[in-house]
Design a protein around this motif. Structure first.
Motif, mmCIF file in Angstrom:
data_model
loop_
_atom_site.group_PDB
_atom_site.id
_atom_site.type_symbol
_atom_site.label_atom_id
_atom_site.label_comp_id
_atom_site.label_asym_id
_atom_site.label_seq_id
_atom_site.Cartn_x
_atom_site.Cartn_y
_atom_site.Cartn_z
ATOM 1 N N ALA A 57 0.856 -1.186 0.000
ATOM 2 C CA ALA A 57 0.000 0.000 0.000
ATOM 3 C C ALA A 57 0.890 1.234 0.000
ATOM 4 C CB ALA A 57 -0.905 0.013 1.225
ATOM 5 N N ASN A 58 0.291 2.369 -0.298
ATOM 6 C CA ASN A 58 0.976 3.650 -0.180
ATOM 7 C C ASN A 58 0.628 4.212 1.187
ATOM 8 O OD1 ASN A 58 2.167 3.730 -2.805
ATOM 9 N ND2 ASN A 58 0.121 4.087 -3.609
ATOM 10 N N LEU A 59 1.647 4.398 2.012
ATOM 11 C CA LEU A 59 1.466 4.861 3.376
ATOM 12 C C LEU A 59 1.653 6.368 3.445
ATOM 13 C CD1 LEU A 59 1.187 4.288 6.446
ATOM 14 C CD2 LEU A 59 3.666 3.929 6.481
ATOM 15 N N SER A 60 0.640 7.038 3.951
ATOM 16 C CA SER A 60 0.763 8.457 4.270
ATOM 17 C C SER A 60 0.103 8.650 5.627
ATOM 18 C CB SER A 60 0.113 9.330 3.193
ATOM 19 O OG SER A 60 -1.246 9.008 3.043
ATOM 20 N N TYR A 61 0.200 9.827 6.179
ATOM 21 C CA TYR A 61 -0.320 10.020 7.524
ATOM 22 C C TYR A 61 -1.823 9.734 7.559
ATOM 23 C CZ TYR A 61 -0.714 11.508 12.268
ATOM 24 O OH TYR A 61 -0.940 11.506 13.620
ATOM 25 N N GLY A 62 -2.207 8.760 8.378
ATOM 26 C CA GLY A 62 -3.616 8.416 8.561
ATOM 27 C C GLY A 62 -4.220 7.548 7.489
ATOM 28 N N SER A 63 -3.406 7.020 6.562
ATOM 29 C CA SER A 63 -4.028 6.208 5.512
ATOM 30 C C SER A 63 -3.066 5.216 4.860
ATOM 31 C CB SER A 63 -4.627 7.107 4.429
ATOM 32 O OG SER A 63 -3.614 7.810 3.747
ATOM 33 N N LEU A 64 -3.677 4.144 4.397
ATOM 34 C CA LEU A 64 -3.043 3.172 3.505
ATOM 35 C C LEU A 64 -3.903 3.186 2.238
ATOM 36 C CD1 LEU A 64 -2.355 0.212 5.958
ATOM 37 C CD2 LEU A 64 -0.633 1.564 4.763
#
Length: 171
Positions: free
Chosen positions: A92-99
């Motif tokens: 997944a693409n991980l960013s703050y608060g989300s996949l």
């Protein structure tokens, strides 16, 4: 500290030798780097609950562009509200608060296995986490993800369900 003496009259050659020796030496003068955080600590540092991924994660990689790859020894099943299937590699693409763009994770809904596409925590204070399962969005309580679950190999979990239901499950 080691002291070296030389009978060589040319100190520049000796300094070159020391420089080359220090570059080729397996011992480093720098302090050892700290180990990377566990996958569960990484999730928490990025605004996600630590129990989103199973305890059985063996390793992970996180690229500079945010691509997260999580590795398990084998595919497995666990349960939050419903059963969840983890492939041996989850991306997944991980960013703050989300996949975002999750691959390798499915959730059972009404006897159908649907791929989880995105996982988002918009507001941690709300106590909710959002799962995009393609045909719908499902909100679950963040309390379901407080601790990493134990994930069982797919065959073991299916056999336990059959034993619990007895003859009815064999029809």
């Amino acid at each position: 500290m080691a002291y070296f003496t030389t009978t060589n009259k040319n100190p520049i050659k000796f300094l070159h030798f020391l420089t080359i020796f220090s570059l080729l030496s397996p011992f480093s003068l720098s302090s050892p780097s700290s180990p990377p955080p566990s996958i569960h600590d990484l999730l928490v540092s990025r605004g996600l609950p630590k129990g989103l991924l199973p305890e059985e994660v063996k390793s992970y990689t996180l690229s500079d562009n945010g691509t997260l790859e999580v590795f398990l020894d084998e595919p497995c099943l666990t349960k939050y509200e419903n059963r969840v299937f983890f492939d041996s590699v989850v991306r997944a693409n991980l960013s703050y608060g989300s996949l975002i763009g999750v691959v390798g994770l499915s959730q059972e809904e009404l006897f159908l296995w649907l791929p989880v596409k995105d996982i988002i925590v918009n507001d941690p204070k709300s106590g909710l986490i959002l799962f995009d399962i393609g045909v719908a969005y499902k909100q679950l309580s963040l309390s379901l993800f407080e601790e990493p679950p134990h994930c069982k190999p797919q065959g073991i979990l299916n056999n336990q369900v059959r034993k619990q239901k007895g003859f009815e499950a064999m029809r």
